[in-house]
Design a protein around this motif. Sequence first.
Motif, PDB file in Angstrom:
ATOM      1  N   LEU A  59     -14.281  14.191  -8.150  1.00  0.00           N
ATOM      2  CA  LEU A  59     -15.728  14.032  -8.065  1.00  0.00           C
ATOM      3  C   LEU A  59     -16.451  15.171  -8.793  1.00  0.00           C
ATOM      4  CD1 LEU A  59     -18.285  12.668  -7.018  1.00  0.00           C
ATOM      5  CD2 LEU A  59     -18.007  13.911  -4.867  1.00  0.00           C
ATOM      6  N   ARG A  60     -16.015  16.404  -8.539  1.00  0.00           N
ATOM      7  CA  ARG A  60     -16.664  17.558  -9.156  1.00  0.00           C
ATOM      8  C   ARG A  60     -16.559  17.462 -10.688  1.00  0.00           C
ATOM      9  NH1 ARG A  60     -14.389  21.714 -10.932  1.00  0.00           N
ATOM     10  NH2 ARG A  60     -12.467  21.266  -9.799  1.00  0.00           N
ATOM     11  N   PHE A  61     -15.362  17.087 -11.146  1.00  0.00           N
ATOM     12  CA  PHE A  61     -15.101  16.993 -12.582  1.00  0.00           C
ATOM     13  C   PHE A  61     -15.961  15.908 -13.234  1.00  0.00           C
ATOM     14  CE2 PHE A  61     -12.659  16.517 -16.441  1.00  0.00           C
ATOM     15  CZ  PHE A  61     -12.063  17.746 -16.628  1.00  0.00           C
ATOM     16  N   VAL A  62     -15.966  14.714 -12.618  1.00  0.00           N
ATOM     17  CA  VAL A  62     -16.695  13.579 -13.206  1.00  0.00           C
ATOM     18  C   VAL A  62     -18.198  13.804 -13.093  1.00  0.00           C
ATOM     19  CG1 VAL A  62     -17.102  11.082 -13.062  1.00  0.00           C
ATOM     20  CG2 VAL A  62     -14.795  11.995 -12.697  1.00  0.00           C
ATOM     21  N   GLU A  63     -18.617  14.391 -11.985  1.00  0.00           N
ATOM     22  CA  GLU A  63     -20.049  14.629 -11.782  1.00  0.00           C
ATOM     23  C   GLU A  63     -20.585  15.608 -12.832  1.00  0.00           C
ATOM     24  OE1 GLU A  63     -20.974  15.962  -7.849  1.00  0.00           O
ATOM     25  OE2 GLU A  63     -23.129  16.097  -8.239  1.00  0.00           O
ATOM     26  N   MET A  64     -19.810  16.645 -13.115  1.00  0.00           N
ATOM     27  CA  MET A  64     -20.252  17.599 -14.146  1.00  0.00           C
ATOM     28  C   MET A  64     -20.296  16.921 -15.515  1.00  0.00           C
ATOM     29  SD  MET A  64     -19.479  21.290 -15.386  1.00  0.00           S
ATOM     30  CE  MET A  64     -19.362  21.770 -17.099  1.00  0.00           C
ATOM     31  N   HIS A  65     -19.330  16.046 -15.746  1.00  0.00           N
ATOM     32  CA  HIS A  65     -19.312  15.323 -17.012  1.00  0.00           C
ATOM     33  C   HIS A  65     -20.553  14.419 -17.114  1.00  0.00           C
ATOM     34  CE1 HIS A  65     -16.779  12.801 -20.069  1.00  0.00           C
ATOM     35  NE2 HIS A  65     -17.952  13.113 -20.524  1.00  0.00           N
ATOM     36  N   ALA A  66     -20.848  13.701 -16.027  1.00  0.00           N
ATOM     37  CA  ALA A  66     -22.025  12.814 -16.012  1.00  0.00           C
ATOM     38  C   ALA A  66     -23.299  13.625 -16.214  1.00  0.00           C
ATOM     39  CB  ALA A  66     -22.077  12.045 -14.693  1.00  0.00           C
ATOM     40  N   ASN A  67     -23.395  14.749 -15.495  1.00  0.00           N
ATOM     41  CA  ASN A  67     -24.572  15.623 -15.644  1.00  0.00           C
ATOM     42  C   ASN A  67     -24.737  16.070 -17.099  1.00  0.00           C
ATOM     43  OD1 ASN A  67     -25.032  15.567 -12.904  1.00  0.00           O
ATOM     44  ND2 ASN A  67     -24.130  17.572 -12.488  1.00  0.00           N
ATOM     45  N   SER A  68     -23.617  16.381 -17.734  1.00  0.00           N
ATOM     46  CA  SER A  68     -23.675  16.874 -19.116  1.00  0.00           C
ATOM     47  C   SER A  68     -24.165  15.786 -20.062  1.00  0.00           C
ATOM     48  CB  SER A  68     -22.297  17.374 -19.569  1.00  0.00           C
ATOM     49  OG  SER A  68     -21.903  18.455 -18.759  1.00  0.00           O
ATOM     50  N   HIS A 132     -22.772  21.182 -19.115  1.00  0.00           N
ATOM     51  CA  HIS A 132     -22.170  21.983 -20.183  1.00  0.00           C
ATOM     52  C   HIS A 132     -23.102  23.057 -20.741  1.00  0.00           C
ATOM     53  CE1 HIS A 132     -18.157  20.893 -20.937  1.00  0.00           C
ATOM     54  NE2 HIS A 132     -18.379  19.606 -21.121  1.00  0.00           N
ATOM     55  N   ASN A 133     -22.512  24.194 -21.068  1.00  0.00           N
ATOM     56  CA  ASN A 133     -23.289  25.333 -21.584  1.00  0.00           C
ATOM     57  C   ASN A 133     -24.151  24.986 -22.797  1.00  0.00           C
ATOM     58  OD1 ASN A 133     -20.965  25.105 -23.348  1.00  0.00           O
ATOM     59  ND2 ASN A 133     -21.335  27.197 -24.025  1.00  0.00           N
ATOM     60  N   ARG A 290     -21.053  32.377 -18.223  1.00  0.00           N
ATOM     61  CA  ARG A 290     -21.294  32.301 -16.774  1.00  0.00           C
ATOM     62  C   ARG A 290     -22.788  32.274 -16.465  1.00  0.00           C
ATOM     63  NH1 ARG A 290     -16.592  35.242 -16.518  1.00  0.00           N
ATOM     64  NH2 ARG A 290     -17.676  37.209 -16.882  1.00  0.00           N
ATOM     65  N   SER A 291     -23.523  33.116 -17.167  1.00  0.00           N
ATOM     66  CA  SER A 291     -24.956  33.189 -16.916  1.00  0.00           C
ATOM     67  C   SER A 291     -25.646  31.872 -17.319  1.00  0.00           C
ATOM     68  CB  SER A 291     -25.508  34.392 -17.686  1.00  0.00           C
ATOM     69  OG  SER A 291     -26.845  34.194 -18.014  1.00  0.00           O
ATOM     70  N   VAL A 292     -25.225  31.324 -18.475  1.00  0.00           N
ATOM     71  CA  VAL A 292     -25.866  30.112 -18.987  1.00  0.00           C
ATOM     72  C   VAL A 292     -25.613  28.912 -18.061  1.00  0.00           C
ATOM     73  CG1 VAL A 292     -25.636  28.392 -20.829  1.00  0.00           C
ATOM     74  CG2 VAL A 292     -26.051  30.776 -21.404  1.00  0.00           C
ATOM     75  N   VAL A 293     -24.350  28.708 -17.666  1.00  0.00           N
ATOM     76  CA  VAL A 293     -24.064  27.498 -16.875  1.00  0.00           C
ATOM     77  C   VAL A 293     -24.572  27.599 -15.441  1.00  0.00           C
ATOM     78  CG1 VAL A 293     -22.100  26.726 -18.236  1.00  0.00           C
ATOM     79  CG2 VAL A 293     -21.692  28.209 -16.263  1.00  0.00           C
TER      80      VAL A 293
END
Lengths: 328, 269
Positions: A59-68, A132-133, A290-293
């Motif tokens: 979920l965390r992986f796919v959610e970040m991908h979707a957000n990106s 994504h950054n 780290r700061s950007v994301v």
Amino acid sequence: MTDPLALDPVLPERERSKLPFNQDRPHDERYQAFEAHVLAGGKIEAGDWMPDEYRTSVLRFVEMHANSELMGVLPERDWIMRAPTLRRKLALTAKIQDEVGHAQLLYRVAEDLGKPREAMLDDLLAGRTKFHNVFHYPTRTWADIGVIAWLVDAAAIVAQQALRDSSYAPYARTMKKICWEESVHIMHGRDVVVTLAGGTASQRAMVQEALDRWWPPLMQMHGPRSDRATDRDLHWRIKAKTSEELRQEFLGIYVPRVRELGLSLPDPELRLDPETREWRYSEPDWAELRSVVTGHGPASEARIGFRIAQREETRWVRETVLGPAVAA
Amino acid sequence: MTTRASRAGGTGAGLPPGLEPATAELLLALADDDFVLGFADSEWTGIAPHLEEDVAMSSLAQDELGHASAYYALLASLTDGDPDRIAYDRPAEAFRHARLVDHGRGDWARTMTRRWLYDTANAVRLEALAGSTWRPLGELVVKVRREEAYHLLHGAAWLERLARIEGEPRRRVIEALELVGPDAPSVLAPLPIEALLLDTGIQPVPGAELLERWAARITPVLEGLDLALPEPHPAALDPARARSGHGPAFSALWTEFESVRGLDREATW
């Protein structure tokens, strides 16, 4: 449009219920059977039993991908109105449409894992989840559109191709469709870059400046080196390659292609080690990553702010017309 | 690259002598309508009320731009020009889109109301032009109409949905109708050179009749929703004003879409 093939289950329902982890057994037995299945290259479907750790990680992986995908729309969207020819304007609109479509497909994969879409949007806009950054940076010229569509999408596709074999089958199937579309975006991006690189002196300067600006975030995009042995996403075969493997693959394909156009890359250390066949490069600025994301990039606030404002502006449509189910 | 020779033997042929300028006016009106509407609608890409609608709206915008490109290409074949030059390298005053398209996209209700008004008027116009005596135009219009059929369904579904929900959706539709409705007839208002086009059958049906056909088609739909089209703005029916004197929303749009190309108009982009 959803590709119907992408939704075909690998095994029919009755076959899946025969899998040992889908049978009513003690938790530890199920866990072991699940792990053995995944480690042997077996696939997991949305309706399967799965350990909490696996569900949460996917979920965390796919959610970040979707957000990106969703946030990645914004930097390019600003240029739809400014595209300089009819063909470019059509290509850019189509590309952004694909990305909105990808976000939709991926949010659906994530929704099936138990988190409603509105909760994911809430978390994204409140800064509780990441994207994504590269999408935290502003766009400044038309050349940015070429560099993003060519190299940002290329760096992404290197990672995404490795996900077509993810142990989580709904994600793997979605990635097959997405990779195919992304490869069209890369052609569009390369065409913009090639046109500028072969154009007037100021067009050439424009594309070189864009490349210089985007290179550091591109080098950070896959993340710092990680230890294969302790990376849980690798263990569960949610993904197949480490950050460094992806970065090496990206450099191997694209550094020669960029140089072929007579463009330079702003890293004096960048070279292929003839002995190890590995690319050497200056250490990317991981503190910046780290700061950007975490929402402190140069355009983070503006992008999130814009999304919040737009969501508010169209809330009445969702609430009154589409019903509470999609009122995110 | 199309050469002048191949163009001369192609689409430009078959026009009665001296009719190029009038035909060019007609094509410019068709092209600019779809171009400007496509631009305005593409602003929804990435920010539509939800993701599924976002994808749909991008498709509509791309269709309009695709149609505009095809009209510009046909126009370019008459004038030995380049479609991009025609589309982009004109001052804002030289655009010939209808007053209806001149409004900014506004909120979702305005976008959908305007789309429905435009799509219904455009359908009437294209039905007639499919019978043009100038075959290249008739053939192109047949292709365009296939896609426009879906636009009509999309716009009608949204208009009905919004208008039937009391409260905010209906209120917003009424506001949109009041704002853009008076300009809606501008899509079908006779062109200044209409007489020439009618004589030769390049445009088979006069604007006045198109307006009647359109009214006959949309009035029952609006009445069914307990809505009415406001009185036309005088300029919307005036051949000299229906497609000129564009307002500030279009100036802003024009400035934006010229901004990259305007850096160097001789360069290849």
